[in-house]
Design a protein around this motif. Structure first.
Motif, short mmCIF file in Angstrom:
data_model
loop_
_atom_site.label_atom_id
_atom_site.label_comp_id
_atom_site.label_asym_id
_atom_site.label_seq_id
_atom_site.Cartn_x
_atom_site.Cartn_y
_atom_site.Cartn_z
N ALA A 164 116.53 30.66 -76.41
CA ALA A 164 116.31 31.99 -75.84
C ALA A 164 116.37 31.88 -74.32
O ALA A 164 115.68 31.04 -73.73
CB ALA A 164 114.96 32.53 -76.27
N LEU A 165 117.16 32.72 -73.68
CA LEU A 165 117.33 32.66 -72.23
C LEU A 165 116.24 33.48 -71.54
O LEU A 165 116.45 34.61 -71.12
CB LEU A 165 118.74 33.13 -71.85
N GLY A 166 115.09 32.92 -71.42
CA GLY A 166 113.91 33.53 -70.80
C GLY A 166 112.72 32.66 -71.12
O GLY A 166 112.84 31.67 -71.87
N PRO A 167 111.56 32.97 -70.53
CA PRO A 167 111.21 34.13 -69.69
C PRO A 167 111.65 33.94 -68.24
O PRO A 167 112.28 32.94 -67.89
CB PRO A 167 109.69 34.17 -69.81
N VAL A 168 111.26 34.94 -67.38
CA VAL A 168 111.78 35.00 -66.02
C VAL A 168 110.65 34.98 -64.99
O VAL A 168 109.69 35.74 -65.09
CB VAL A 168 112.61 36.29 -65.81
N ALA A 169 110.77 34.07 -64.02
CA ALA A 169 109.93 34.12 -62.81
C ALA A 169 110.78 33.97 -61.57
O ALA A 169 110.26 33.74 -60.49
CB ALA A 169 108.87 33.03 -62.86
N GLY A 170 112.07 34.05 -61.71
CA GLY A 170 113.00 34.02 -60.59
C GLY A 170 114.09 35.04 -60.86
O GLY A 170 114.93 34.80 -61.73
N LEU A 191 99.82 35.41 -61.63
CA LEU A 191 100.05 36.32 -62.76
C LEU A 191 101.36 35.97 -63.46
O LEU A 191 101.43 35.92 -64.69
CB LEU A 191 100.07 37.76 -62.26
N ALA A 192 102.41 35.72 -62.66
CA ALA A 192 103.69 35.33 -63.25
C ALA A 192 103.57 34.03 -64.02
O ALA A 192 104.16 33.86 -65.09
CB ALA A 192 104.76 35.21 -62.17
N GLY A 193 102.78 33.10 -63.49
CA GLY A 193 102.61 31.81 -64.15
C GLY A 193 101.89 31.92 -65.48
O GLY A 193 102.28 31.31 -66.48
N VAL A 194 100.84 32.72 -65.52
CA VAL A 194 100.13 32.93 -66.79
C VAL A 194 101.08 33.53 -67.82
O VAL A 194 101.13 33.10 -68.99
CB VAL A 194 98.90 33.83 -66.59
N GLY A 195 101.86 34.52 -67.39
CA GLY A 195 102.82 35.12 -68.31
C GLY A 195 103.89 34.14 -68.75
O GLY A 195 104.25 34.08 -69.94
N MET A 196 104.42 33.36 -67.82
CA MET A 196 105.44 32.37 -68.16
C MET A 196 104.92 31.37 -69.17
O MET A 196 105.61 31.02 -70.15
CB MET A 196 105.89 31.64 -66.90
N GLY A 197 103.70 30.90 -68.95
CA GLY A 197 103.13 29.92 -69.87
C GLY A 197 102.90 30.49 -71.25
O GLY A 197 103.26 29.88 -72.27
N ALA A 198 102.30 31.68 -71.31
CA ALA A 198 101.97 32.29 -72.60
C ALA A 198 103.22 32.65 -73.38
O ALA A 198 103.30 32.44 -74.60
CB ALA A 198 101.09 33.53 -72.38
N ILE A 199 104.22 33.21 -72.71
CA ILE A 199 105.45 33.61 -73.40
C ILE A 199 106.23 32.39 -73.86
O ILE A 199 106.76 32.36 -74.99
CB ILE A 199 106.30 34.52 -72.49
N THR A 200 106.30 31.37 -73.02
CA THR A 200 106.97 30.13 -73.42
C THR A 200 106.29 29.53 -74.65
O THR A 200 106.97 29.11 -75.61
CB THR A 200 106.96 29.12 -72.26
N TYR A 246 107.22 29.98 -55.25
CA TYR A 246 108.38 30.11 -56.12
C TYR A 246 108.43 29.12 -57.28
O TYR A 246 108.86 29.48 -58.39
CB TYR A 246 109.65 30.07 -55.27
N ALA A 247 108.00 27.89 -57.07
CA ALA A 247 107.95 26.93 -58.17
C ALA A 247 106.68 27.08 -59.00
O ALA A 247 106.64 26.68 -60.17
CB ALA A 247 108.05 25.50 -57.63
N PHE A 248 105.65 27.66 -58.42
CA PHE A 248 104.33 27.74 -59.03
C PHE A 248 104.36 28.28 -60.47
O PHE A 248 103.82 27.64 -61.39
CB PHE A 248 103.44 28.61 -58.14
N PRO A 249 104.96 29.45 -60.75
CA PRO A 249 104.91 29.95 -62.13
C PRO A 249 105.70 29.12 -63.13
O PRO A 249 105.36 29.09 -64.32
CB PRO A 249 105.47 31.37 -62.01
N PHE A 250 106.74 28.43 -62.67
CA PHE A 250 107.51 27.57 -63.57
C PHE A 250 106.65 26.40 -64.08
O PHE A 250 106.88 25.90 -65.19
CB PHE A 250 108.76 27.04 -62.88
N MET A 251 105.69 25.99 -63.28
CA MET A 251 104.82 24.89 -63.70
C MET A 251 104.09 25.23 -65.00
O MET A 251 103.92 24.38 -65.87
CB MET A 251 103.81 24.56 -62.59
#
Length: 784
Positions: A164-170, A191-200, A246-251
């Motif tokens: 799946a091509l997502g989620p998005v933080a960039g 906020l983006a990081g919490v969402g990125m982690g939970a969705i992933t 910018y890298a923070f939510p990807f972590m």
């Protein structure tokens, strides 16, 4: 000489014709020089440099036992491959999916199927249209974020899609008018990081490989891609900002086991992102311990040997600069056999990590013109879509308890956004089209549930606000009057309320021209001039300024209804009638005037051959920018949202350390190996914060309690979001404790000199409240 060979290889074997000067300049920058043609690197500011990091570190599966097993399986398979077979795995091939990897039939290695997008499978039948990422972020609800990811993953799995091509933080949302901000999860990295982690976590719990994107600094559509008349924009950012924003939510996504990462189109510090060795080899694969594969955005590869050695593992959608050219590069020593072995291993390790070799369904994706037996993957996801749609709706004005409705019998509905097909002279095929169909849509063509480009969805149906209002008022034996077309519609003396529906569209491939539009503003003002109870609903792909009409005395309620997906009308009506007490919060700041965003308003534009944009604002985007500029207070701040009830916060904020603050080391222990997501101690809880929230109103409801931290040192934003908790629902008079855990990463800054996260000694300010400016409790904590 290796770098020169990279340049020569791309000039000789590439599919793109560049001038020698341009190609060598770009490729040498990919190797690390990061010079503008005609410039001395010593003259460039720090944010313009991308230092070389070689060689590309091989994945080792050391994060946990699951990765270890996956790597053992992948290595065992790749060891049996010839050079030609190994290279074949690293490239895309034409096929039925948006992206298809190469097969190795002799060893039973299938083509992996890649598909868009982050909020639903695009271009397919019997799939759901989920709310957009920005709408999910507006819920400030971790549980809903996970359930959203799991439902997405279930649909991808049901269609036999491996990746799946997502989620998005960039984009993160640096540019207020950015065309793709709506795909992401707010412009706050926490906020983006919490969402990125939970969705992933949710996507991969369904057995599907998540691919967080776009890595990194893809913050505008203007000049985002290479073109014959010039290079892509170079996003130039300093090292600290790169890490802390910018890298923070990807972590967070990496920590949850993300199997893929998609690199972006534009240049980063003068080096193309998909051949930027600092971003790929240095930060992603070394510093953050990434175990999976890096896949190019579609046609984002800009060199052959250069991208391979810089850390790209998979090129899409075709061979790009690889294929036979990569085989030659291995044979002539420009790319090592170990490097291509690592590429293939990294691609197959997530396949084994999620056990896709065990009965994974074959792809069931087809073009809409192809007759086929449909595979229905919708399940009961409409209920979740409706729930998220309501939870992400933000009430920003409500005079004298205009809302919720109390069984009105006569309502008027106005505006092009109220129904699926509004304008009689426009093409009605807004939904269900392909990728390009989303680009040309205008604001007079119906209600907005998604936005445009590769992140757009293909809903099975759309419940418009007008349809849902009809359903509801029919039960009450009331009447509706409507006018979807007129700029100055007729109003009716007996109406109890006039609802005006407007929207703000955005899309991939272009940035927004404005954060408002004259037609919509005039429509709102014309209705409000004649109707003393005017309610405005805004479906928006991002920030929408409202000062043209927000203070009008006849405008009694305003809702930001976001991009809620296929159940749009049902979600909205549930809020209007009080079936759901609104708890959504703004995931961005709404200014009074567009100019208040300053340099962050619009994308950088340049006719230059080598355009660039300098992120000189550093850490100060969105609410951080407004906190630093007290002369320009926002209309509605980040985190703001109203409820049908009221909440009180106990002033006695409790902050308890997990160990004595004096014993907290300044840096993570270098003897402890890094795992996927960064150093393990970054995720260690250092403090637990507690605050009691009480419903002081007369209606049950939930509050979004938010925690902000002020880091000592004087060189950080005055406060940054570092926690949020959905408290409730609470009955009137009921109180409950909001509990926040502050990790080492939450309290640290990136030390550029040490190249580590630093926990500073000194006083940290901790606030808890209802928004970034409505802070109800405060405590100072001293570390060291």
């Amino acid at each position: 000489m290796e770098y020169l060979r990279s340049a020569y290889d791309s000039l000789r074997g590439g599919q793109r014709v560049l001038s020698t000067k341009t190609a060598v300049s770009s490729l040498l920058c990919a190797a690390g020089c990061s010079m503008q043609p005609g410039s001395d690197v010593s003259e460039l500011p720090y944010y313009g440099r991308s230092p070389p990091v070689y060689p590309s570190p091989p994945g080792n599966g050391s994060t946990n036992s699951r990765w270890t097993t996956a790597y053992a399986d992948a290595r065992r398979l790749v060891a049996q491959m010839t050079v030609e077979e190994t290279v074949n795995v690293t490239r895309g091939w034409p096929g039925i999916c948006v992206g298809n990897t190469g097969e190795v039939p002799r060893l039973g290695v299938p083509a992996l199927c890649f598909a868009d997008g982050p909020n639903g499978i695009r271009g397919q039948e019997f799939v759901s249209a989920f709310p957009a990422g920005i709408h999910v972020a507006a819920t400030f609800d971790r549980d809903l974020m996970y359930r959203y990811g799991r439902a997405l993953g279930d649909e991808y799995h049901g269609k036999g899609i491996n990746v799946a091509l997502g989620p998005v933080a960039g984009p993160l949302g640096r540019v207020a008018r950015g065309g793709r901000n709506w795909e992401g999860l707010s412009n706050d990295p926490y906020l983006a990081g919490v969402g990125m982690g939970a969705i992933t976590r949710g996507i991969q719990a369904a057995g599907v490989i998540a691919t967080p994107k776009h890595w990194l600094l893809n913050e505008q559509e203007e000049r985002r891609r290479w073109a014959p008349d010039g290079d892509a924009i170079s996003a130039n950012v300093d090292d600290r900002t790169l890490h802390e924003l910018y890298a923070f939510p990807f972590m967070d996504a990496l920590r949850e086991g993300a199997g893929g990462i998609m690199c972006s189109y534009q240049r980063a510090n003068h080096s193309y992102a998909c051949q930027n060795s600092k971003l790929l080899n240095g930060i992603l694969k070394t510093e953050l311990g990434f175990e999976g594969f890096v896949v190019s955005d579609w046609d984002a590869q800009t060199s052959g040997v250069g991208s391979a050695n810089a850390g790209l593992d998979l090129t899409m959608p075709n061979a790009g600069f690889w294929g036979e050219s990569l085989i030659q590069a291995v044979h002539n020593g420009s790319v090592s056999r170990d490097r291509i072995t690592d590429m293939a291993t990294r691609i197959l390790a997530p396949y084994y990590y999620l056990r896709q070799e065990n009965g994974y369904p074959p792809p069931a994706v087809y073009p809409p013109t192809h007759k086929h037996f449909p595979v229905d993957v919708q399940e009961d996801h409409a209920k979740l879509i409706k729930e998220i749609g309501a939870a992400g709706t933000v009430l920003v004005k409500n005079v004298n308890k205009t809302l919720p409705f109390k069984k009105p019998r006569f309502l008027c509905v106005y505006g092009y956004d109220a129904t699926v097909k509004a304008s009689p002279w426009e093409n009605p095929d807004r939904y269900g089209g392909g990728y390009e169909a989303n680009f040309g849509w205008n604001t007079l063509n119906g209600t907005l549930i998604t936005a445009g480009g590769s992140g757009g969805t293909t809903p099975p149906y759309v419940v418009s606000p007008f349809q849902a209002l009809q359903e509801r008022i029919t039960k009450d034996r009331g009447i509706l009057r409507w006018d979807f077309y007129s700029e100055d519609p007729t109003t009716y003396a007996n109406t109890e309320a006039c609802l005006v529906f407007i929207n703000a569209y955005a899309s991939e491939s272009f940035d927004r021209a404005s954060l408002t539009d004259g037609f919509s503003d005039r429509l709102v003002l014309n209705v409000a001039a004649k109707c003393p109870n005017t309610i405005v609903v805004v479906h928006s792909a991002g920030i929408r300024t409202v000062d043209a009409w927000i203070t009008h005395p006849n405008i009694t309620a305003v809702l930001f209804a976001g991009l809620p997906g296929q159940e749009s009308g049902h979600s909205l009506v549930a809020v209007l009638y009080g079936d759901v007490n609104p708890s959504g919060r703004l995931p961005y700041t709404v200014a009074r005037n567009e100019a208040d965003y300053g340099a962050l308003l619009e994308p950088a534009t340049s006719p230059a051959r080598f355009p660039e944009t300098n992120f000189t604002e550093g850490l100060y985007i969105d609410y951080r920018h407004f906190d630093r500029e007290p002369a320009t207070p926002p209309r509605f701040e980040f985190g703001f949202g109203l409820s049908y009830t009221a909440f009180a916060y106990a002033p006695d904020l409790s902050v308890a350390p997990r160990r004595p603050p004096a014993d907290m080391a300044a840096y993570p222990d270098p003897a402890v190996p890094v795992v996927q997501g960064g150093h393990p101690s970054l995720w260690e809880t250092l403090f637990v914060v507690r605050c009691t929230v009480t419903n002081t109103g007369d209606t049950p409801g939930a509050e979004i309690a938010q925690l902000y931290v002020g880091v000592p040192g004087g060189d950080s934003p005055v406060r940054q979001l570092r926690g949020f908790v959905r408290v409730g629902p609470l009955a009137p008079g009921e109180g409950r404790e909001a509990v926040f855990e502050l990790t080492r990463r939450d309290l640290s800054v990136w030390d550029v000199a040490a190249q580590q996260w630093l926990l500073r000694r000194g006083p940290y300010e901790v606030w808890v409240g209802a928004s970034s400016r409505d802070l109800r409790a405060r405590r100072t904590v001293v570390v060291g």
